[in-house]
Design a protein around this motif. Structure first.
Motif, PDB file in Angstrom:
ATOM      1  N   ALA A 163       0.819  -1.213   0.000  1.00  0.00           N
ATOM      2  CA  ALA A 163       0.000   0.000   0.000  1.00  0.00           C
ATOM      3  C   ALA A 163       0.855   1.266   0.000  1.00  0.00           C
ATOM      4  O   ALA A 163       0.465   2.285  -0.573  1.00  0.00           O
ATOM      5  CB  ALA A 163      -0.940   0.002   1.194  1.00  0.00           C
ATOM      6  N   VAL A 164       2.046   1.205   0.622  1.00  0.00           N
ATOM      7  CA  VAL A 164       2.919   2.380   0.632  1.00  0.00           C
ATOM      8  C   VAL A 164       3.900   2.374  -0.533  1.00  0.00           C
ATOM      9  O   VAL A 164       4.767   3.248  -0.627  1.00  0.00           O
ATOM     10  CB  VAL A 164       3.675   2.515   1.969  1.00  0.00           C
ATOM     11  CG1 VAL A 164       2.706   2.640   3.128  1.00  0.00           C
ATOM     12  CG2 VAL A 164       4.648   1.364   2.190  1.00  0.00           C
ATOM     13  N   GLY A 165       3.791   1.388  -1.417  1.00  0.00           N
ATOM     14  CA  GLY A 165       4.599   1.378  -2.631  1.00  0.00           C
ATOM     15  C   GLY A 165       5.718   0.372  -2.667  1.00  0.00           C
ATOM     16  O   GLY A 165       6.551   0.381  -3.588  1.00  0.00           O
ATOM     17  N   LEU A 198       6.973   7.986  -4.283  1.00  0.00           N
ATOM     18  CA  LEU A 198       5.947   6.994  -3.929  1.00  0.00           C
ATOM     19  C   LEU A 198       5.063   6.645  -5.121  1.00  0.00           C
ATOM     20  O   LEU A 198       3.831   6.591  -5.021  1.00  0.00           O
ATOM     21  CB  LEU A 198       5.081   7.528  -2.778  1.00  0.00           C
ATOM     22  CG  LEU A 198       5.823   7.948  -1.506  1.00  0.00           C
ATOM     23  CD1 LEU A 198       4.883   8.654  -0.549  1.00  0.00           C
ATOM     24  CD2 LEU A 198       6.472   6.742  -0.843  1.00  0.00           C
ATOM     25  N   SER A 199       5.703   6.359  -6.244  1.00  0.00           N
ATOM     26  CA  SER A 199       4.954   6.191  -7.494  1.00  0.00           C
ATOM     27  C   SER A 199       4.004   5.001  -7.485  1.00  0.00           C
ATOM     28  O   SER A 199       3.003   5.000  -8.209  1.00  0.00           O
ATOM     29  CB  SER A 199       5.927   6.065  -8.669  1.00  0.00           C
ATOM     30  OG  SER A 199       6.729   4.893  -8.531  1.00  0.00           O
ATOM     31  N   LYS A 200       4.282   3.991  -6.658  1.00  0.00           N
ATOM     32  CA  LYS A 200       3.435   2.798  -6.647  1.00  0.00           C
ATOM     33  C   LYS A 200       2.580   2.677  -5.388  1.00  0.00           C
ATOM     34  O   LYS A 200       1.915   1.658  -5.186  1.00  0.00           O
ATOM     35  CB  LYS A 200       4.295   1.547  -6.832  1.00  0.00           C
ATOM     36  CG  LYS A 200       4.988   1.507  -8.193  1.00  0.00           C
ATOM     37  CD  LYS A 200       5.559   0.153  -8.522  1.00  0.00           C
ATOM     38  CE  LYS A 200       6.130   0.143  -9.940  1.00  0.00           C
ATOM     39  NZ  LYS A 200       6.649  -1.183 -10.322  1.00  0.00           N
ATOM     40  N   ALA A 201       2.575   3.718  -4.589  1.00  0.00           N
ATOM     41  CA  ALA A 201       1.748   3.701  -3.380  1.00  0.00           C
ATOM     42  C   ALA A 201       0.279   3.891  -3.746  1.00  0.00           C
ATOM     43  O   ALA A 201      -0.058   4.548  -4.742  1.00  0.00           O
ATOM     44  CB  ALA A 201       2.185   4.812  -2.426  1.00  0.00           C
ATOM     45  N   TYR A 202      -0.591   3.304  -2.945  1.00  0.00           N
ATOM     46  CA  TYR A 202      -2.025   3.524  -3.140  1.00  0.00           C
ATOM     47  C   TYR A 202      -2.329   4.992  -2.821  1.00  0.00           C
ATOM     48  O   TYR A 202      -1.693   5.601  -1.963  1.00  0.00           O
ATOM     49  CB  TYR A 202      -2.843   2.617  -2.233  1.00  0.00           C
ATOM     50  CG  TYR A 202      -2.643   1.137  -2.471  1.00  0.00           C
ATOM     51  CD1 TYR A 202      -1.941   0.658  -3.581  1.00  0.00           C
ATOM     52  CD2 TYR A 202      -3.142   0.202  -1.576  1.00  0.00           C
ATOM     53  CE1 TYR A 202      -1.758  -0.690  -3.791  1.00  0.00           C
ATOM     54  CE2 TYR A 202      -2.967  -1.165  -1.773  1.00  0.00           C
ATOM     55  CZ  TYR A 202      -2.274  -1.611  -2.882  1.00  0.00           C
ATOM     56  OH  TYR A 202      -2.094  -2.948  -3.086  1.00  0.00           O
ATOM     57  N   GLU A 203      -3.305   5.530  -3.487  1.00  0.00           N
ATOM     58  CA  GLU A 203      -3.577   6.956  -3.389  1.00  0.00           C
ATOM     59  C   GLU A 203      -3.869   7.399  -1.956  1.00  0.00           C
ATOM     60  O   GLU A 203      -3.356   8.428  -1.495  1.00  0.00           O
ATOM     61  CB  GLU A 203      -4.748   7.343  -4.290  1.00  0.00           C
ATOM     62  CG  GLU A 203      -4.880   8.848  -4.520  1.00  0.00           C
ATOM     63  CD  GLU A 203      -3.626   9.472  -5.121  1.00  0.00           C
ATOM     64  OE1 GLU A 203      -3.284  10.599  -4.704  1.00  0.00           O
ATOM     65  OE2 GLU A 203      -2.971   8.841  -5.974  1.00  0.00           O
ATOM     66  N   GLU A 204      -4.660   6.638  -1.225  1.00  0.00           N
ATOM     67  CA  GLU A 204      -4.990   7.006   0.155  1.00  0.00           C
ATOM     68  C   GLU A 204      -3.746   7.030   1.033  1.00  0.00           C
ATOM     69  O   GLU A 204      -3.554   7.948   1.842  1.00  0.00           O
ATOM     70  CB  GLU A 204      -6.012   6.013   0.732  1.00  0.00           C
ATOM     71  CG  GLU A 204      -6.379   6.297   2.184  1.00  0.00           C
ATOM     72  CD  GLU A 204      -7.327   5.261   2.767  1.00  0.00           C
ATOM     73  OE1 GLU A 204      -7.621   5.346   3.976  1.00  0.00           O
ATOM     74  OE2 GLU A 204      -7.769   4.346   2.024  1.00  0.00           O
ATOM     75  N   ASP A 205      -2.892   6.022   0.863  1.00  0.00           N
ATOM     76  CA  ASP A 205      -1.679   5.941   1.669  1.00  0.00           C
ATOM     77  C   ASP A 205      -0.689   7.035   1.274  1.00  0.00           C
ATOM     78  O   ASP A 205      -0.057   7.649   2.144  1.00  0.00           O
ATOM     79  CB  ASP A 205      -1.037   4.563   1.495  1.00  0.00           C
ATOM     80  CG  ASP A 205      -1.904   3.471   2.092  1.00  0.00           C
ATOM     81  OD1 ASP A 205      -1.673   3.097   3.245  1.00  0.00           O
ATOM     82  OD2 ASP A 205      -2.826   3.007   1.402  1.00  0.00           O
ATOM     83  N   LYS A 206      -0.564   7.277  -0.015  1.00  0.00           N
ATOM     84  CA  LYS A 206       0.342   8.323  -0.489  1.00  0.00           C
ATOM     85  C   LYS A 206      -0.070   9.684   0.065  1.00  0.00           C
ATOM     86  O   LYS A 206       0.769  10.462   0.552  1.00  0.00           O
ATOM     87  CB  LYS A 206       0.352   8.353  -2.018  1.00  0.00           C
ATOM     88  CG  LYS A 206       1.304   9.373  -2.618  1.00  0.00           C
ATOM     89  CD  LYS A 206       1.320   9.253  -4.141  1.00  0.00           C
ATOM     90  CE  LYS A 206       2.287  10.241  -4.756  1.00  0.00           C
ATOM     91  NZ  LYS A 206       2.350  10.091  -6.235  1.00  0.00           N
ATOM     92  N   LYS A 207      -1.359   9.970   0.030  1.00  0.00           N
ATOM     93  CA  LYS A 207      -1.862  11.244   0.539  1.00  0.00           C
ATOM     94  C   LYS A 207      -1.574  11.385   2.033  1.00  0.00           C
ATOM     95  O   LYS A 207      -1.144  12.448   2.498  1.00  0.00           O
ATOM     96  CB  LYS A 207      -3.368  11.349   0.283  1.00  0.00           C
ATOM     97  CG  LYS A 207      -3.993  12.674   0.674  1.00  0.00           C
ATOM     98  CD  LYS A 207      -5.464  12.704   0.305  1.00  0.00           C
ATOM     99  CE  LYS A 207      -6.081  14.061   0.632  1.00  0.00           C
ATOM    100  NZ  LYS A 207      -5.997  14.396   2.063  1.00  0.00           N
TER     101      LYS A 207
END
Length: 269
Positions: A163-165, A198-207
């Protein structure tokens, strides 16, 4: 003193510091982590002597009561080039020496490892050990200036790692896996290759990660499966002006070159 966690309205502080700056807090971290490991039958791990407490390239996160008297969980970031190899190198080097080349390939630009992740039963179910500490570790890594982050993941930490990439690294072990810390447990090698983007992180986690790393002292109400916990993030690491990533990378280079010399000439100590 806050003897117990308020389960109806739990409130904790998630704080970061350099290991060598707070030996007493490190001792509480060790006590809690040891208790968790013992409860699952793990009585010996590669870094059981806790030399990380003296490692100038080890950084610690603790989830603690608001009065700072009780530690409910924690995690660490070790940067390659400290006073000891990364925990993943200590854990798997005897099984696959390719780990040393792999770590060095990332260490040249600054790398580290998420390790020592744990939470007590008292705070289980709120996402501390499965989501929020992992996100915070990534935010800390950005603060330290490293570009990548390793983790040796238990099965339950693979999804939040992804989830964090983080990505599976299958070039070592058995397609990236090792029997560790004991023969009936499997650990998977994962790497976050781009801490800044964080190009591969899920959007919620990246935010969430970007929010934390841009606001190092922030209070957030975090939710997992309809359970809420108020986390007071205090992750601006004190005394970071004493931290020199370039010198740490140079030390990693020297350590790696010495390792290769000893491999070629095993009689040289």
């Amino acid at each position: 003193m806050e003897d117990t966690l308020n389960k109806e309205n739990p409130e904790v502080r998630l704080r970061a510091f350099r290991a060598i700056d707070e030996p007493e807090t490190c001792a509480r971290f060790i006590e809690g982590h040891t208790h968790v490991l013992t409860s699952i039958g793990v009585t010996k791990v590669s870094y059981s002597k806790n030399e990380w407490t003296k490692n100038p390239a080890a950084f610690v996160m603790v989830v603690e009561s608001m009065d700072g008297k009780k530690v409910y969980g924690g995690a660490r970031v070790h940067v390659a080039g400290g006073s000891e190899p990364l925990p993943i190198e200590l854990a798997t080097g005897a099984m696959d020496r390719g780990i040393f080349d792999l770590v060095w390939s990332f260490a040249q630009n600054g790398t580290g490892e998420l390790c020592g992740l744990w939470n007590s039963r008292e705070i289980a179910g709120y996402g501390i050990g499965s989501i929020f500490l992992i996100r915070t570790t990534v935010a800390i890594s950005y603060q330290l200036g490293i570009q990548s982050l390793f983790a040796l993941c238990a099965p339950y930490t693979i999804p939040p790692g992804q989830a964090v990439g983080m990505e599976l690294e299958d070039s070592i072990g058995i397609k990236g896996t090792f029997y560790y810390p004991k023969l009936d447990l499997v650990a998977t090698t994962m790497v976050l290759k781009d801490v800044p983007t964080l190009s591969k992180a899920y959007e919620e986690d990246k935010k969430a990660i970007i929010d934390i790393r841009e606001n190092l002292n922030i209070t957030r109400v975090e939710t997992l499966r309809r359970k809420e916990i108020t986390i007071h993030y205090a992750i601006q690491i004190p005394n970071l002006d004493n931290w020199d990533l370039k010198a740490t990378i140079e030390n990693a280079r020297k350590t790696f070159l010495n390792l290769k010399i000893n491999e070629t000439h095993p009689n040289i100590i």
